[in-house]
Design a protein around this motif. Sequence first.
Motif, PDB file in Angstrom:
ATOM      1  N   LYS A  33       0.847  -1.190   0.000  1.00 27.54           N
ATOM      2  CA  LYS A  33       0.000   0.000   0.000  1.00 27.54           C
ATOM      3  C   LYS A  33       0.878   1.233   0.000  1.00 27.54           C
ATOM      4  CE  LYS A  33      -1.964  -1.288   3.823  1.00 27.54           C
ATOM      5  NZ  LYS A  33      -2.843  -1.336   5.029  1.00 27.54           N
ATOM      6  N   VAL A  34       0.380   2.292  -0.622  1.00 25.63           N
ATOM      7  CA  VAL A  34       1.097   3.571  -0.680  1.00 25.63           C
ATOM      8  C   VAL A  34       0.125   4.675  -0.284  1.00 25.63           C
ATOM      9  CG1 VAL A  34       2.273   5.247  -2.156  1.00 25.63           C
ATOM     10  CG2 VAL A  34       2.695   2.792  -2.480  1.00 25.63           C
ATOM     11  N   GLY A  35       0.551   5.516   0.638  1.00 23.98           N
ATOM     12  CA  GLY A  35      -0.257   6.657   1.043  1.00 23.98           C
ATOM     13  C   GLY A  35      -0.177   7.759   0.007  1.00 23.98           C
ATOM     14  N   SER A 207      -6.980   1.704   9.312  1.00 26.10           N
ATOM     15  CA  SER A 207      -6.668   2.342  10.592  1.00 26.10           C
ATOM     16  C   SER A 207      -6.788   1.380  11.763  1.00 26.10           C
ATOM     17  CB  SER A 207      -7.598   3.539  10.825  1.00 26.10           C
ATOM     18  OG  SER A 207      -7.390   4.538   9.858  1.00 26.10           O
ATOM     19  N   PHE A 208      -7.696   0.429  11.668  1.00 27.91           N
ATOM     20  CA  PHE A 208      -7.856  -0.536  12.754  1.00 27.91           C
ATOM     21  C   PHE A 208      -6.569  -1.343  12.958  1.00 27.91           C
ATOM     22  CE2 PHE A 208     -12.266   0.380  11.759  1.00 27.91           C
ATOM     23  CZ  PHE A 208     -12.852   0.411  13.013  1.00 27.91           C
ATOM     24  N   GLU A 209      -5.907  -1.714  11.870  1.00 36.11           N
ATOM     25  CA  GLU A 209      -4.640  -2.434  11.984  1.00 36.11           C
ATOM     26  C   GLU A 209      -3.582  -1.562  12.652  1.00 36.11           C
ATOM     27  OE1 GLU A 209      -3.683  -3.792   8.060  1.00 36.11           O
ATOM     28  OE2 GLU A 209      -5.081  -5.489   8.166  1.00 36.11           O
ATOM     29  N   ARG A 248       3.261  11.951  16.919  1.00 32.45           N
ATOM     30  CA  ARG A 248       2.927  10.906  15.947  1.00 32.45           C
ATOM     31  C   ARG A 248       3.987  10.796  14.859  1.00 32.45           C
ATOM     32  NH1 ARG A 248      -1.847  13.641  16.670  1.00 32.45           N
ATOM     33  NH2 ARG A 248      -1.881  14.483  14.539  1.00 32.45           N
ATOM     34  N   GLU A 249       4.604  11.906  14.520  1.00 31.66           N
ATOM     35  CA  GLU A 249       5.662  11.873  13.508  1.00 31.66           C
ATOM     36  C   GLU A 249       6.831  10.999  13.948  1.00 31.66           C
ATOM     37  OE1 GLU A 249       5.715  12.934  10.551  1.00 31.66           O
ATOM     38  OE2 GLU A 249       4.373  14.649  10.310  1.00 31.66           O
ATOM     39  N   GLN A 250       7.032  10.867  15.247  1.00 29.31           N
ATOM     40  CA  GLN A 250       8.133  10.068  15.772  1.00 29.31           C
ATOM     41  C   GLN A 250       7.782   8.592  15.923  1.00 29.31           C
ATOM     42  OE1 GLN A 250      11.209  11.444  16.205  1.00 29.31           O
ATOM     43  NE2 GLN A 250      10.185  13.227  15.283  1.00 29.31           N
ATOM     44  N   ASP A 251       6.532   8.244  15.654  1.00 30.85           N
ATOM     45  CA  ASP A 251       6.076   6.870  15.873  1.00 30.85           C
ATOM     46  C   ASP A 251       6.064   6.117  14.547  1.00 30.85           C
ATOM     47  OD1 ASP A 251       4.756   4.497  16.572  1.00 30.85           O
ATOM     48  OD2 ASP A 251       3.543   5.512  18.088  1.00 30.85           O
ATOM     49  N   ILE A 254       2.939   4.192  12.842  1.00 26.94           N
ATOM     50  CA  ILE A 254       1.887   4.894  12.101  1.00 26.94           C
ATOM     51  C   ILE A 254       2.439   5.248  10.731  1.00 26.94           C
ATOM     52  CG2 ILE A 254       0.307   6.850  12.095  1.00 26.94           C
ATOM     53  CD1 ILE A 254       0.756   7.085  15.124  1.00 26.94           C
ATOM     54  N   ILE A 255       1.797   4.759   9.668  1.00 29.57           N
ATOM     55  CA  ILE A 255       2.289   5.045   8.325  1.00 29.57           C
ATOM     56  C   ILE A 255       2.108   6.535   8.036  1.00 29.57           C
ATOM     57  CG2 ILE A 255       1.831   2.691   7.524  1.00 29.57           C
ATOM     58  CD1 ILE A 255      -0.604   3.789   6.020  1.00 29.57           C
TER      59      ILE A 255
END
Length: 298
Positions: A33-35, A207-209, A248-251, A254-255
């Motif tokens: 997958k690609v965002g 998002s659930f994953e 969140r950017e550091q996590d 999270i894609i």
Amino acid sequence: MKRLAVIDLGTNTFNLLVIDRKKNSFTEIYGTKVGVGLGLGGINENLIREDAMRRGLRTLRKYKSKCNMLNVDKIVAFGTSAIRNASNQSEFINQVKYQTGIDVQVISGETEAALIYKGVNSGLQMPDPFLIMDIGGGSTEFIVGNSDKMIEAASFEIGAARIFQEFELSDPIISSDCEKVENYLNRGVGRFFDGMKVDRLIGASGSFETFYELISNKTYPVNQYVELSKGALMYQLDSIIRSSLAEREQDDRIIPIRKKMAPIAAMKIRWIIRKLNIQKIMISPYSLKEGVIDEVIV
């Protein structure tokens, strides 16, 4: 045996699934997958912006090359909310055909919901009614059913990208933001949930994953349905809603495409759990792209 590629051109994410299909089963060969963010900046104006179009075309060229490497016999591609509502839909679809040879089939929200049900239900044995929720960037689908049949389904244009563009949300989110978003969701779904009694929610991948990975601190298990603790999920949803974008950017769990919109997805899940007093939560690894497999003649 035939090799099939299914591409789901979502508002936020483009998904590719390559399978070998037998008569009554399939084997996954490759998935990614690609965002892309096809709806970013233009979703509420029913427009695919030029920069988003370039990202989408670049991703599809890569997908076509991968399919060629894997000797795929047939590619089917489905466009959802951002594409079906775009005033420049034809321009994008024509460019996809010109640059990749891929024909994009634009599907209605009703068809999307039915295919999501088929995908989610492909590995379930559950006689009791459940509610499927598929959080997209442009739309969100809700499907009530059991393992035997789909009872009721609807697609609402209340996707995360629409909410992201509609409101100037604080960073971190504050309580008045949550109230605005929940009011927007309630208006968006109208009376669909009036009188509904169902205590199991099945989240369709996406998002659930991500929330599973945040809770468990491990990668989502491939092609497995997973039960989630309601308490653990609610705690994680609250945590994401309270988090800052910098956090969140550091996590790495999270894609990138979800770093900005994760609080919106969290608010939506929390909203439906509270609205219906959901007690049991399961994640399905399958969704739209798996639902189309049996629909395609190779």
